[in-house]
Design an enzyme around this catalytic site. Structure first.
Site, PDB file in Angstrom:
ATOM      1  CD1 TRP A 101      -2.458  -2.389   1.154  1.00 52.54           C
ATOM      2  CD2 TRP A 101      -2.995  -0.809  -0.280  1.00 52.54           C
ATOM      3  NE1 TRP A 101      -3.309  -2.974   0.890  1.00 52.54           N
ATOM      4  CE2 TRP A 101      -3.751  -2.054   0.195  1.00 52.54           C
ATOM      5  CE3 TRP A 101      -3.470   0.288  -1.131  1.00 52.54           C
ATOM      6  CZ2 TRP A 101      -4.856  -2.151  -0.931  1.00 52.54           C
ATOM      7  CZ3 TRP A 101      -4.358  -0.202  -2.243  1.00 52.54           C
ATOM      8  CH2 TRP A 101      -5.490  -1.511  -2.257  1.00 52.54           C
ATOM      9  CG  ASP A 172      -2.937   4.175   4.873  1.00 49.60           C
ATOM     10  OD1 ASP A 172      -3.966   3.766   5.196  1.00 49.60           O
ATOM     11  OD2 ASP A 172      -2.774   3.284   3.680  1.00 49.60           O
ATOM     12  CE  LYS A 196      -8.279  -2.416   5.042  1.00 47.34           C
ATOM     13  NZ  LYS A 196      -8.107  -2.684   4.505  1.00 47.34           N
TER      14      LYS A 196
HETATM   15  N1  PLP Z   1      -4.681   1.552   2.480  1.00 44.25           N
HETATM   16  C1  PLP Z   1      -4.145   0.777   2.893  1.00 44.25           C
HETATM   17  C2  PLP Z   1      -3.543   0.339   4.379  1.00 44.25           C
HETATM   18  C3  PLP Z   1      -5.439  -0.379   2.665  1.00 44.25           C
HETATM   19  O1  PLP Z   1      -5.228  -1.455   3.546  1.00 44.25           O
HETATM   20  C4  PLP Z   1      -6.114  -0.490   1.648  1.00 44.25           C
HETATM   21  C5  PLP Z   1      -7.116  -1.432   1.042  1.00 44.25           C
HETATM   22  O2  PLP Z   1      -7.060  -2.860   1.537  1.00 44.25           O
HETATM   23  C6  PLP Z   1      -5.862   0.675   0.800  1.00 44.25           C
HETATM   24  C7  PLP Z   1      -5.436   1.950   1.531  1.00 44.25           C
HETATM   25  C8  PLP Z   1      -6.568   1.372  -0.276  1.00 44.25           C
HETATM   26  O3  PLP Z   1      -8.220   1.833   0.597  1.00 44.25           O
HETATM   27  P1  PLP Z   1      -9.323   1.621  -0.798  1.00 44.25           P
HETATM   28  O4  PLP Z   1      -9.573  -0.028  -1.271  1.00 44.25           O
HETATM   29  O5  PLP Z   1     -10.100   2.072   0.011  1.00 44.25           O
HETATM   30  O6  PLP Z   1      -9.314   2.644  -1.702  1.00 44.25           O
END
Ligand code: PLP
Length: 360
Positions: A101, A172, A196
């Site tokens: 991510w 994040d 989550k």
């Molecule tokens: N950041 C993290 C740590 C994630 O686990 C996720 C998705 O699982 C995201 C970002 C992306 O999130 P989204 O699908 O809401 O854009």
């Protein structure tokens, strides 16, 4: 049969919360309609929204100089929102890469400005996946901010120590928020997709230190503009109102359970229970250095990968859902967020033991 959903997101929500939401689904508090059918400008919804914010502030002890924004766009929306709001022409932002991510965050932010990208992943002498400690990160003096992802959902790797940086830390926390206490003052911006530990997808939290709000003259798309969101109480456009309401129920549930300190105790017990079993077994393995193992997302591998499909099929038949690993990592992954009780992890371990007994 009791089912436990180990999905990484959208993830299992507390059973009590789902029961209340179901009870109120078509007739919220005797209003004759669902809360998702009500105007976000109505007094009733504004009360729900404000209570959710206050409960979150209480849970995370969020200081008054931070805005709590309920936004759209998910974690990936924030990958764009962060540089658009915080990175000015001529500045550099530090991006710490610890997994999938944070890599995606770099790809998005690179569209908007100058980045200093630090890959902190390393492999230990014994072959474990590990991370370089913050004291050894090469940070840019006067960086606009330092972006990191303390818990990598796909990789199952996490760190808790933050660098001593003069620049604001942007984190994040999509897959770790509310799993334990955090010191909000250490961060400039915290963001998290809701799906989550917070509630349903469609809602994204951003907790932004006031001095980092952009100027009025900015050309940021309005739905990603932290200032506009703050000035309009997160209602510049129609918010994801049902997700916001449900997040509010989750926050109340968390308070009733004893807050994030209690969650930390439970989460640590759950994670240790699972990792301890994996480590003792020759049939299963986890390759993350013990110091960096995620409390929330536990990837594990079967010694004989040919058994993977059978493991997934049989676990589902036992009510243990969504254990198939992420396509980038393979194997299995158990996401054990706040809503998974210890009983869920115990049931999983019992299943794993039995599967090992029969197939090992
Ligand atoms: N950041 C993290 C740590 C994630 O686990 C996720 C998705 O699982 C995201 C970002 C992306 O999130 P989204 O699908 O809401 O854009």
């Amino acid at each position: 049969m009791t089912t436990f959903n180990f999905c990484a997101g959208p993830a299992m929500l507390p059973v009590d919360v789902m029961a209340q939401a179901q009870h109120e689904f078509i007739n919220w508090q005797q209003h004759g309609c669902s809360i998702m059918e009500m105007s976000h400008r109505s007094k009733s919804f504004i009360r729900v929204a404000a209570e959710a914010e206050q409960d979150l502030r209480d849970l995370l002890n969020i200081p008054t100089n931070y805005k709590v924004l309920f936004m759209h766009g998910g974690g990936r929306g924030q990958f764009s929102a962060v540089p658009l709001n915080l990175l000015k022409a001529g500045q550099t932002a530090d991006y710490i890469v610890s997994g999938a991510w944070s890599t995606s965050a770099v790809e998005e932010a690179a569209k908007y400005g100058q980045l200093n990208v630090q890959n902190i992943r390393q492999t230990d002498a014994n072959g474990s996946r590990s991370l370089i400690a913050p004291k050894d990160w090469q940070l840019t003096p006067n960086a606009a901010y330092v972006h990191c992802c303390p818990n990598e959902t796909v990789d199952g790797i996490e760190f808790t120590a933050l660098p001593d940086s003069q620049s604001p830390i942007v984190a994040d926390l999509s897959s770790t928020i509310l799993s334990r206490p955090i010191d909000v003052c250490r961060y400039g911006v915290i963001y998290a997709g809701a799906q989550k530990n917070i509630g349903p997808s469609g809602l994204t939290l951003a907790i932004v230190r006031e001095d980092l709000l952009p100027t009025k003259e900015s050309i940021i798309p309005s739905v990603l503009d932290y200032r506009l969101a703050a000035e309009n109480d997160s209602m510049f456009n129609t918010p994801p109102s049902f997700a916001w309401y449900l997040a509010g129920l989750v926050f109340k549930w968390l308070k009733q359970q004893g807050g994030v300190t209690e969650m930390a105790t439970r989460n640590q017990i759950k994670a240790s229970f699972l990792y301890d079993y994996i480590d003792k077994s020759d049939f299963y393995s986890n390759d993350v250095d013990t110091a960096y193992r995620s409390w929330m997302n536990v990837p594990f591998f079967l010694a004989d990968e040919r058994l993977n499909d059978m493991f997934v099929d049989q676990s589902e038949a036992h009510g243990l859902l969504a254990l198939k690993g992420h396509r980038m990592v393979g194997g299995m992954r158990a996401s054990i967020y706040n809503a998974i009780p210890l009983e869920g992890v115990q049931t999983l371990v019992s299943f794993m033991q039995e599967f090992e007994r029969v197939n090992g």
